[in-house]
Scaffold this motif. Structure first.
Motif: not given
Length: 209
Positions: A32-51, A149-158
């Motif tokens: 859920l967090g990974r999909l929220l970070v995508a901000r309405g963009r499709v996250v491929p299954v392979g990307r989810l697995v890798a993350d 996968w969360a690092a960039a959004e964590q840094a941006r929002l902080e």
């Protein structure tokens, strides 16, 4: 659909009445967090697995992701009839997308309120900065502090949060309430000694007080 989501703290979701929704195990919340970070963009299954499995992908990982998504759909839309497609966590192309409105995610509401505060006169700005900062329940995606996968959004929002603290103090100073700004600014620079704007604001507040 009345569901609200939280990134400003542990990953969370609430129903239309504000009651927490059960999101299951950590992997479910991570999807859920990974999909929220995508901000309405499709996250491929392979990307989810890798993350989700950054070092070694186990056998059956794709099936596991699909199981996590199915469980999340049941949690987020408990009244959805069987076999009716989800309108919130949607299968699209090679992956999944979360169809959350901008006012349904605490991080996005924080950004929008901060934008309004930046354009408001001092007294109104203080109230808006307070409302924006009140949305924070802890560190961004607090239950996944080391996920790549969360690092960039964590840094941006902080960074936006720290800026909001300083801009609120600036608005407080503009209202003439310098003493009210001193304690918050002292705590701010103690926690973040590298913030030059924070030190400058504290010096100004002390001088005016």
């Amino acid at each position: 659909m009345g569901v609200e989501f939280g990134l400003l703290g542990p990953v969370a979701a609430w129903d239309g009445k504000g009651a927490p929704l059960p999101l299951g195990a950590p992997r479910h919340r991570e999807v859920l967090g990974r999909l929220l970070v995508a901000r309405g963009r499709v996250v491929p299954v392979g990307r989810l697995v890798a993350d989700l499995w950054e070092e070694e992908t186990p056998g059956g990982a794709v099936g596991a992701v699909r199981t996590f998504v199915a469980a999340l759909r049941r949690s987020l839309e408990p009244g959805r009839p069987p076999r009716q497609p989800s309108r919130l966590l949607v299968t699209e192309g090679p992956g999944y997308v979360l169809r959350a409105g901008r006012d349904a995610v605490d991080a996005w509401r924080f950004e929008d309120t901060a934008a309004r505060a930046a354009a408001a006169p001092p007294h109104a700005a203080v109230a808006l900065w307070d409302a924006a900062l009140a949305r924070w329940r802890g560190p961004v995606l607090a239950d996944f502090p080391h996920a790549a996968w969360a690092a960039a959004e964590q840094a941006r929002l902080e960074s936006l949060r720290l800026d909001a603290v300083e801009r609120r103090a600036d608005a407080v100073l503009a209202t003439g309430a310098a003493r009210d700004a001193v304690a918050d600014l002292r705590a701010h620079v103690a926690a973040h000694p590298g913030r030059e704007d924070g030190w400058a604001l504290l010096a100004t507040a002390l001088d005016r007080a």
